[in-house]
Design a protein around this motif. Structure first.
Motif, short mmCIF file in Angstrom:
data_model
loop_
_atom_site.label_atom_id
_atom_site.label_comp_id
_atom_site.label_asym_id
_atom_site.label_seq_id
_atom_site.Cartn_x
_atom_site.Cartn_y
_atom_site.Cartn_z
N GLY A 197 24.72 56.01 95.86
CA GLY A 197 25.97 55.62 95.22
C GLY A 197 27.17 56.01 96.04
O GLY A 197 28.13 55.24 96.18
N ALA A 198 27.16 57.24 96.60
CA ALA A 198 28.27 57.71 97.42
C ALA A 198 28.45 56.83 98.65
O ALA A 198 29.57 56.45 99.02
N PHE A 199 27.33 56.48 99.30
CA PHE A 199 27.38 55.60 100.47
C PHE A 199 27.99 54.25 100.12
O PHE A 199 28.91 53.77 100.79
N LEU A 370 36.72 55.60 94.02
CA LEU A 370 37.58 55.95 95.15
C LEU A 370 37.34 57.37 95.65
O LEU A 370 37.61 57.67 96.81
N ILE A 371 36.84 58.24 94.77
CA ILE A 371 36.74 59.65 95.15
C ILE A 371 35.32 60.20 95.11
O ILE A 371 35.09 61.31 95.57
N ILE A 372 34.38 59.43 94.56
CA ILE A 372 33.03 59.94 94.39
C ILE A 372 32.40 60.34 95.72
O ILE A 372 31.65 61.31 95.81
N GLY A 373 32.76 59.62 96.77
CA GLY A 373 32.15 59.89 98.07
C GLY A 373 32.51 61.25 98.63
O GLY A 373 31.71 61.87 99.33
N VAL A 374 33.73 61.71 98.35
CA VAL A 374 34.18 62.99 98.91
C VAL A 374 34.08 64.13 97.90
O VAL A 374 34.42 65.26 98.22
N ASP A 375 33.62 63.82 96.71
CA ASP A 375 33.64 64.85 95.66
C ASP A 375 32.67 65.98 95.91
O ASP A 375 32.91 67.11 95.48
N ARG A 376 31.57 65.72 96.57
CA ARG A 376 30.56 66.77 96.75
C ARG A 376 31.13 67.97 97.51
O ARG A 376 30.82 69.12 97.20
N ILE A 377 31.97 67.69 98.49
CA ILE A 377 32.59 68.78 99.26
C ILE A 377 33.48 69.61 98.35
O ILE A 377 33.46 70.84 98.38
#
Length: 415
Positions: A197-199, A370-377
């Motif tokens: 999903g993030a990708f 818009l933000i899910i991809g960078v949320d893990r960090i």
């Protein structure tokens, strides 16, 4: 760093490269992939998140409130703990909203004027109507319509009633706990899909917005990280100095092992044994206080998560060119603070709570893409903040209890 985190970060990196490079090489290929791969995969992931929002919030809140015990018998420590967590949550959310409003990380936004103008925000509800409507006339309808404040209110009522009735409703309480466990397991399943999903989401967002999106995402990340560090070292540092009568340097040095582990695990619950060990052995907190305050904090104290939700909500509002009113700001603070009760300290729940906050102020949950991809960090950072707040209160409560003579000062070690 656990295996899931590595997978998400790798997927994020690949998604950034694909989203920024592929359209410049061959726009047609990107558009085909976006239509038949990126957008469908991203939409499925978002639907999976939305699928668990209402039941997770309801069951976790009921269990969280009922576990507090009989409100009449919470006692001195319980009252101090709950008030402190609620106050620090409001402080963190207020700082985050102010910072995001000033910095404006979503301006000029990722969507472009055409897409942003297509979104019609719902009309603002007067503040008095908002407060009155917190009590639902039909809880089932509130759940079906995702009226989050009403769902939270009903869950709190159910939880308090169960706490008062105690053993009389032990079967029902067991049902809610098991239902909550089921929802958390579903969240675990959803997070296994998170790398894909993030990708898909980051590749689609960057591919459509272009290089201009990088600046907005970087601004969002720096805003969240900046507020997290400010709250961690300045707010908590001042609180532990003035209320806990402890040097901030001593506190952070003693609690650093737990903070580091929290950054790696992204789970308040997962790091709880080390958090308690650090507080007891390095900070001198008694076993009685540590054993009460820190497990409770892992359930109801989510300052770091609240900071992300506040900044993300303002960011998404700016992207969609929506002006948040003072009432909206109040709803964000109220919703995020109340929702922190019972929020499970496991990876991935922050995004589900964000969907709830967005819904409460009428913003599209599609903005999560818009933000899910960078949320893990950022999840790794905010978990460290969450557990540090628990330790700060443990120090304060422990000092007060020892001063009263209610705690044996010599009982500080972990058995």
């Amino acid at each position: 760093m656990n295996n899931l985190t590595k997978k998400i970060l790798i997927a994020l990196g690949i998604g950034v490269i694909v989203g920024l490079v592929l359209p410049t090489i061959h726009q047609g290929t990107f558009e085909w992939l976006n239509q038949y791969v990126f957008d469908p995969v991203g939409s499925v992931f978002l639907n999976m998140i939305m699928m668990v929002v209402v039941p997770l919030v309801f069951f976790s809140l009921v269990v969280g409130v009922s576990d507090l015990g009989d409100p009449k018998q919470l006692g001195r420590m319980g009252v101090k703990t709950i008030i402190f967590f609620m106050v620090t949550s409001v402080i963190s959310l207020t700082i985050a909203l102010a910072a995001a409003s000033v910095i404006q990380p979503g301006d000029p936004g990722l969507l472009g004027e055409d897409i942003a103008e297509e979104y019609e925000p719902s009309e603002a509800v007067p503040i008095m109507d908002t407060l009155v409507n917190i009590i639902p006339s039909n809880p089932v309808a509130s759940m079906s319509e995702m009226e989050m404040l009403q769902i939270i209110a009903f869950a709190i009522f159910v939880g308090i009633a169960m706490a008062v009735l105690g053993d009389k409703v032990s079967t029902v309480k067991s049902f809610f706990k098991q239902a909550n466990d089921i929802m958390m397991q579903i969240v675990t399943f959803v997070m296994k899909f998170a790398p894909y999903g993030a990708f898909a989401l980051i590749a689609s967002a960057l591919g459509e917005a272009g290089w201009a999106a990088v600046g907005s995402l970087a601004s969002y990340m720096l805003t969240v990280a900046g507020v997290l560090f400010f709250h961690l070292f300045v707010v908590y540092g001042l609180i532990v100095y003035f209320l806990g009568k402890m040097s901030p340097l001593k506190f952070f040095k003693g609690f650093m092992p737990a903070m580091t582990m929290a950054f790696s695990l992204s789970s308040s619950n997962g790091v709880l044994p080390l958090s308690m060990k650090s507080a007891q052995e390095n900070l001198g907190v008694s076993k009685q206080v540590s054993g009460f305050v820190q497990p409770l904090g892992a359930t109801i104290n989510m300052d770091g998560t609240g900071i992300m939700q506040a900044v993300a909500t303002v960011f998404i509002a700016q992207v969609y060119v929506v002006d948040l009113s003072l009432t909206d700001m109040l709803i964000i603070v109220l919703t995020a603070t109340l929702a922190s009760i019972g929020t499970a300290g496991v990876p991935g729940v922050g995004m589900i709570m964000l969907a709830m906050v967005l819904t409460s102020v009428g913003l599209p949950t599609d903005g999560i893409a818009l933000i899910i991809g960078v949320d893990r960090i950022l999840d790794m950072l905010r978990t460290s903040v969450n557990i540090t707040g628990d330790a700060v209160l443990a120090v304060i409560v422990d000092r007060g209890e020892k001063k009263r003579g209610a705690i044996d000062e010599n009982v500080t070690e972990v058995s």
